[in-house]
Design a protein around this motif. Structure first.
Motif, PDB file in Angstrom:
ATOM      1  N   LEU A 136       0.832  -1.212   0.000  1.00  0.00           N
ATOM      2  CA  LEU A 136       0.000   0.000   0.000  1.00  0.00           C
ATOM      3  C   LEU A 136       0.865   1.261   0.000  1.00  0.00           C
ATOM      4  N   ASN A 137       1.936   1.265   0.787  1.00  0.00           N
ATOM      5  CA  ASN A 137       2.815   2.443   0.820  1.00  0.00           C
ATOM      6  C   ASN A 137       3.588   2.610  -0.486  1.00  0.00           C
ATOM      7  N   ALA A 138       3.956   1.495  -1.106  1.00  0.00           N
ATOM      8  CA  ALA A 138       4.671   1.592  -2.390  1.00  0.00           C
ATOM      9  C   ALA A 138       3.784   2.295  -3.415  1.00  0.00           C
ATOM     10  N   VAL A 139       2.510   1.914  -3.467  1.00  0.00           N
ATOM     11  CA  VAL A 139       1.580   2.569  -4.398  1.00  0.00           C
ATOM     12  C   VAL A 139       1.397   4.034  -3.981  1.00  0.00           C
ATOM     13  N   ARG A 140       1.206   4.249  -2.690  1.00  0.00           N
ATOM     14  CA  ARG A 140       0.936   5.591  -2.167  1.00  0.00           C
ATOM     15  C   ARG A 140       2.057   6.590  -2.482  1.00  0.00           C
ATOM     16  N   TYR A 141       3.300   6.113  -2.447  1.00  0.00           N
ATOM     17  CA  TYR A 141       4.431   7.043  -2.612  1.00  0.00           C
ATOM     18  C   TYR A 141       5.159   6.874  -3.940  1.00  0.00           C
ATOM     19  N   HIS A 142       4.513   6.218  -4.919  1.00  0.00           N
ATOM     20  CA  HIS A 142       5.241   5.964  -6.168  1.00  0.00           C
ATOM     21  C   HIS A 142       5.463   7.232  -6.983  1.00  0.00           C
ATOM     22  N   THR A 143       4.717   8.279  -6.728  1.00  0.00           N
ATOM     23  CA  THR A 143       4.866   9.516  -7.503  1.00  0.00           C
ATOM     24  C   THR A 143       5.783  10.517  -6.825  1.00  0.00           C
ATOM     25  N   THR A 144       5.603  10.696  -5.513  1.00  0.00           N
ATOM     26  CA  THR A 144       6.404  11.720  -4.821  1.00  0.00           C
ATOM     27  C   THR A 144       7.675  11.162  -4.207  1.00  0.00           C
ATOM     28  N   ALA A 145       7.688   9.856  -3.899  1.00  0.00           N
ATOM     29  CA  ALA A 145       8.704   9.297  -2.995  1.00  0.00           C
ATOM     30  C   ALA A 145       8.508   9.940  -1.618  1.00  0.00           C
ATOM     31  N   ARG A 146       9.351   9.591  -0.657  1.00  0.00           N
ATOM     32  CA  ARG A 146       9.312  10.192   0.687  1.00  0.00           C
ATOM     33  C   ARG A 146      10.603   9.798   1.396  1.00  0.00           C
ATOM     34  N   ALA A 147      10.830  10.376   2.565  1.00  0.00           N
ATOM     35  CA  ALA A 147      11.993   9.962   3.355  1.00  0.00           C
ATOM     36  C   ALA A 147      11.713   8.576   3.942  1.00  0.00           C
ATOM     37  N   ASN A 148      12.771   7.874   4.288  1.00  0.00           N
ATOM     38  CA  ASN A 148      12.639   6.555   4.944  1.00  0.00           C
ATOM     39  C   ASN A 148      11.842   5.542   4.141  1.00  0.00           C
ATOM     40  N   MET A 149      12.065   5.499   2.846  1.00  0.00           N
ATOM     41  CA  MET A 149      11.318   4.530   2.035  1.00  0.00           C
ATOM     42  C   MET A 149      11.825   3.116   2.293  1.00  0.00           C
ATOM     43  N   SER A 150      10.897   2.164   2.207  1.00  0.00           N
ATOM     44  CA  SER A 150      11.281   0.754   2.298  1.00  0.00           C
ATOM     45  C   SER A 150      11.917   0.327   0.970  1.00  0.00           C
ATOM     46  N   LEU A 151      12.535  -0.857   0.975  1.00  0.00           N
ATOM     47  CA  LEU A 151      13.065  -1.419  -0.276  1.00  0.00           C
ATOM     48  C   LEU A 151      11.992  -1.448  -1.364  1.00  0.00           C
ATOM     49  N   LEU A 152      10.821  -1.966  -0.987  1.00  0.00           N
ATOM     50  CA  LEU A 152       9.744  -2.118  -1.972  1.00  0.00           C
ATOM     51  C   LEU A 152       9.291  -0.763  -2.521  1.00  0.00           C
ATOM     52  N   GLU A 153       9.215   0.234  -1.653  1.00  0.00           N
ATOM     53  CA  GLU A 153       8.803   1.569  -2.094  1.00  0.00           C
ATOM     54  C   GLU A 153       9.804   2.133  -3.114  1.00  0.00           C
ATOM     55  N   LYS A 154      11.091   1.971  -2.807  1.00  0.00           N
ATOM     56  CA  LYS A 154      12.118   2.459  -3.746  1.00  0.00           C
ATOM     57  C   LYS A 154      12.032   1.703  -5.075  1.00  0.00           C
TER      58      LYS A 154
END
Ligand SMILES: [Fe+2]
Ligand SMILES: [Fe+2]
Length: 190
Positions: free
Chosen positions: A106-124
């Motif tokens: 859910l966070n990977a989808v949520r932050y796929h456009t802006t990114a954010r600090a402290n991203m998980s491996l999957l988010e990156k």
């Protein structure tokens, strides 16, 4: 309602234009490859990849309806940047319509456009996969691909280093999450 991965492909195919379906398939493949290379869960990467733009073709009214029903309070930047909404509504759709409970997906989808600090491996991985999917052909895509092979951080830095000035040049707002991601990467270099 828990679906199998093939059902997500079917859903994406039925929901998206052909062009965006191909993009989503390519992002899923790139995300799986990066997950294997960098030690993330390939199945989660594939799910996040195929679904990341699932609400992108919804009109503004539908996006705002999903935001409301999902109990999301928009910040001022998102309120004024319609192109950012699909990442939030995509997350709500995955959570509320598809019953996906995995916070990392859910966070990977949520932050796929802006990114954010402290991203998980999957988010990156999803953020980068969205930049390097097979059909991408912007100038310097080859550099972005090469940086992403060096490390996820190099890939993120190059991606954000492209996206932030691009927004500035087009006189668009830069979301503070993007700046936070960029600053964190810069500090990690020293
Ligand atoms: Fe997107
Ligand atoms: Fe995308």
């Amino acid at each position: 309602m828990l679906m199998k991965i093939n059902d997500y492909y079917e859903l994406a195919k039925n929901t998206l234009s052909e062009k965006r379906y191909i993009h989503s398939k390519n992002v899923a493949s790139a995300a799986v490859r990066l997950a294997k290379k960098y030690g993330a869960d390939p199945t989660k990467a594939e799910v996040a990849g195929i679904l990341h733009d699932i609400t992108k073709e919804y009109n503004l009214e539908n996006q705002l309806q999903i935001i409301r029903s999902g109990g999301i309070i928009l910040d001022d930047i998102c309120k004024n940047s319609p192109q950012l909404l699909h990442a939030i509504t995509g997350m709500v759709y995955c959570r509320d319509e598809l019953g996906i409970a995995d916070a990392d997906i859910l966070n990977a989808v949520r932050y796929h456009t802006t990114a954010r600090a402290n991203m998980s491996l999957l988010e990156k991985i999803l953020f980068i996969a969205d930049f390097i999917s097979d059909e991408r052909d912007y100038p310097d895509v080859d550099i972005m691909r090469a940086e992403s092979e060096k490390s996820l951080e190099d890939g993120m830095l190059y991606g954000l280093g492209f996206v932030i000035p691009d927004l500035v040049h087009r006189k668009r707002a830069v979301h503070p999450d993007a700046l936070a991601a960029f600053n964190e990467l810069i500090f990690s270099l020293t």
